[in-house]
Design an enzyme around this catalytic site. Sequence first.
Site, PDB file in Angstrom:
ATOM      1  N   GLY A   1      11.480 -13.432   7.509  1.00  0.00           N
ATOM      2  CA  GLY A   1      10.893 -14.211   8.655  1.00  0.00           C
ATOM      3  C   GLY A   1      10.403 -15.404   7.994  1.00  0.00           C
ATOM      4  O   GLY A   1       9.512 -15.503   7.082  1.00  0.00           O
TER       5      GLY A   1
ATOM      6  N   ASP B   1      -4.601  -8.955   3.284  1.00  0.00           N
ATOM      7  CA  ASP B   1      -4.843  -9.604   2.064  1.00  0.00           C
ATOM      8  C   ASP B   1      -4.644 -11.347   2.079  1.00  0.00           C
ATOM      9  O   ASP B   1      -5.689 -11.938   1.540  1.00  0.00           O
ATOM     10  CB  ASP B   1      -3.686  -9.332   0.876  1.00  0.00           C
ATOM     11  CG  ASP B   1      -4.183  -7.805   0.336  1.00  0.00           C
ATOM     12  OD1 ASP B   1      -4.985  -7.199   0.805  1.00  0.00           O
ATOM     13  OD2 ASP B   1      -3.167  -7.271  -0.305  1.00  0.00           O
TER      14      ASP B   1
ATOM     15  N   LYS C   1      -1.569   7.192  -5.828  1.00  0.00           N
ATOM     16  CA  LYS C   1      -2.324   8.406  -5.950  1.00  0.00           C
ATOM     17  C   LYS C   1      -1.306   9.574  -6.109  1.00  0.00           C
ATOM     18  O   LYS C   1      -1.735  10.653  -6.773  1.00  0.00           O
ATOM     19  CB  LYS C   1      -3.091   8.303  -4.656  1.00  0.00           C
ATOM     20  CG  LYS C   1      -4.276   8.010  -4.557  1.00  0.00           C
ATOM     21  CD  LYS C   1      -4.513   6.433  -4.463  1.00  0.00           C
ATOM     22  CE  LYS C   1      -4.731   5.635  -5.888  1.00  0.00           C
ATOM     23  NZ  LYS C   1      -4.857   4.306  -5.727  1.00  0.00           N
TER      24      LYS C   1
ATOM     25  N   HIS D   1     -24.829  23.375   0.696  1.00  0.00           N
ATOM     26  CA  HIS D   1     -25.181  23.773  -0.820  1.00  0.00           C
ATOM     27  C   HIS D   1     -24.402  24.924  -1.103  1.00  0.00           C
ATOM     28  O   HIS D   1     -23.874  25.819  -0.247  1.00  0.00           O
ATOM     29  CB  HIS D   1     -26.592  24.192  -0.978  1.00  0.00           C
ATOM     30  CG  HIS D   1     -26.995  24.683  -2.237  1.00  0.00           C
ATOM     31  ND1 HIS D   1     -27.184  23.586  -3.337  1.00  0.00           N
ATOM     32  CD2 HIS D   1     -27.022  25.942  -2.856  1.00  0.00           C
ATOM     33  CE1 HIS D   1     -27.424  24.233  -4.433  1.00  0.00           C
ATOM     34  NE2 HIS D   1     -27.219  25.741  -4.052  1.00  0.00           N
TER      35      HIS D   1
ATOM     36  N   GLY E   1      -4.834  -9.334 -11.268  1.00  0.00           N
ATOM     37  CA  GLY E   1      -4.984  -9.890  -9.809  1.00  0.00           C
ATOM     38  C   GLY E   1      -3.518 -10.079  -9.142  1.00  0.00           C
ATOM     39  O   GLY E   1      -2.888 -10.047  -9.676  1.00  0.00           O
ATOM     40  N   ARG E   2      -3.745 -10.669  -7.718  1.00  0.00           N
ATOM     41  CA  ARG E   2      -2.753 -10.865  -6.947  1.00  0.00           C
ATOM     42  C   ARG E   2      -2.871 -12.047  -6.381  1.00  0.00           C
ATOM     43  O   ARG E   2      -3.682 -12.490  -6.076  1.00  0.00           O
ATOM     44  CB  ARG E   2      -2.680  -9.568  -5.939  1.00  0.00           C
ATOM     45  CG  ARG E   2      -2.624  -8.126  -6.585  1.00  0.00           C
ATOM     46  CD  ARG E   2      -2.695  -7.039  -5.704  1.00  0.00           C
ATOM     47  NE  ARG E   2      -1.418  -6.990  -4.434  1.00  0.00           N
ATOM     48  CZ  ARG E   2      -0.535  -6.884  -4.786  1.00  0.00           C
ATOM     49  NH1 ARG E   2      -0.074  -6.301  -5.886  1.00  0.00           N
ATOM     50  NH2 ARG E   2       0.634  -6.819  -3.809  1.00  0.00           N
TER      51      ARG E   2
ATOM     52  N   ALA F   1      -6.544  -1.855   1.805  1.00  0.00           N
ATOM     53  CA  ALA F   1      -5.937  -1.499   2.821  1.00  0.00           C
ATOM     54  C   ALA F   1      -6.481  -1.210   3.926  1.00  0.00           C
ATOM     55  O   ALA F   1      -6.097  -1.552   5.052  1.00  0.00           O
ATOM     56  CB  ALA F   1      -4.956  -0.329   2.311  1.00  0.00           C
TER      57      ALA F   1
ATOM     58  N   CYS G   1       1.060  -1.230  -0.061  1.00  0.00           N
ATOM     59  CA  CYS G   1      -0.078   0.252  -0.046  1.00  0.00           C
ATOM     60  C   CYS G   1       0.819   1.331   0.068  1.00  0.00           C
ATOM     61  O   CYS G   1       0.783   2.044  -0.953  1.00  0.00           O
ATOM     62  CB  CYS G   1      -0.817  -0.141   1.194  1.00  0.00           C
ATOM     63  SG  CYS G   1      -1.639   1.427   1.509  1.00  0.00           S
TER      64      CYS G   1
END
Length: 464
Positions: A115, A308, A52, A439, A270-271, A316, A43
């Site tokens: 790890g 995920d 972004k 408004h 896709g992941r 995220a 992310c």
Amino acid sequence: MKKTNCTLAVLGGGPAGYVAAIRSAQLGAEVVIIEEKDLGGVCLNRGCIPTKALLKTSEIATTIKRSKEFGLESTIKDKNWNVAVDRKNRVVKNLNAGLEQILQSRGVTILRGKGTVLSDRKLLVQTDVEPIEVNCEKMILTTGAVPLIPPIRGIDLEDVISSHEALSLYFLPESMIIIGAGVIGLEFAAMFSHVGVKVTVIELQDKILPNEDHEIAAELLKIMKRRGISFKLSASVIDIQKEVGGLSVTYLMGKKEFTQSCEKVLVAVGRKLNSDIFEKLSLNIVKGAVVVDENMETNLKGVYAAGDVVGGKQLAHLAFMEGKVAAENALGFTSKVNYNAVPSCIYTYPEVASVGMTEEEAKQKGISVKVGRFDFRNNGRALTLGEREGFVKVIANQDNIIIGGQILGLNASEMISELTLAITLKAKADDLADMIHPHPSLSEAIWEACGDLLGRAIHQIKRK
Ligand code: NAD
């Protein structure tokens, strides 16, 4: 070998992992977080944040191209994409450093290195300096996902890239073929096409964004085509070859074969979940996803998983919440994720945002729904901004309780929170229709869509 003990070990420093670590530390646990690459995961480093940052450059390009319409005619003199990429890198670095400070201020031990899970209470971390054995009372697995590489001939050629490499291109290619019209494919299509790259999107299905509301997906397709992006739907890439100056891509549409040249191919199909690294644990894994209960606990007591790697929507902000819930449950508290109110946003031009059920999903589940709709072309603020594309849809059950909402339009990703709150609080369409919205504002379209659902929208011609 060096050894360390802790209450809770978190494997993976992405949104699920770092939130789990921070929340556990807030609750008084001794926490170790293990991260092989950069804190913040995909992310922060290779996903939400860098895309972004670069999309902002594309948005500015669009504004300049439309400048004449607003009485300030300007042109783009130079396109220095490397400057945009450097800016993106600075944003990422800034957030990385901030995250490290937050973790340190909470007393979380950060171990950098790969790890490996040795048992349900033990991990081994291969740091640059030495291997470290981590013994823990509980652990949370938050190992995320990586781009899926489909078995296409030529997929390993140098100019075939994934979303990761696409974020670090220092020069804009002349042309790009994007494989996959999902969230990633479309965000990159918007990003590159608005700065002048000739983009073609090749998608297996007969529509874009197969998981979104059909009406929104169809409207976005029209808008993106109008802005010059080419789409090949119901098409599959069968071969990629190197040619002078780039690549030649062969794809099948029906029984016909087509070949198109381009400088880069971006693969966004896709992941793949990083769940194949727990061979020492007898975890219940279904279709690559680690199975968890509503406490985010796996079939092994004291072993939790979040983000995920547990499958479902790869978002995220959902990972944040799952990480928090896993930490709280691991430390003896009770908390749950509200899966009925998970917003999801696509940062195209205009944006798409949705929460809860779509009309189609509700129908499939046998829920009889009422639908309200309001077009931005009837919204004063949208017209002042010159952003008349798109609409808001609100879905309610027969008691008028809001169960879903979809927005296609400018700032949809900001506006969706009102509908997320409505679902969280089980609000009725009447509540939002009777609530005063500022408004002129884009959010009035939500007010009007709720009004439409109740047959009392104001700025709308009476339906026949
Ligand atoms: P996706 O599942 O959203 O879309 C993949 C698309 O590729 C689908 O439309 C699929 O039909 C198509 N496809 C699959 N194989 C193909 C092939 N061989 N040829 C042509 N098309 C093919 O996947 P994604 O866009 O890679 O995103 C991965 C995950 O990351 C998703 O869960 C997404 O929600 C998440 N994500 C979210 C955001 C966000 O929230 N803004 C941004 C990026 C990614």
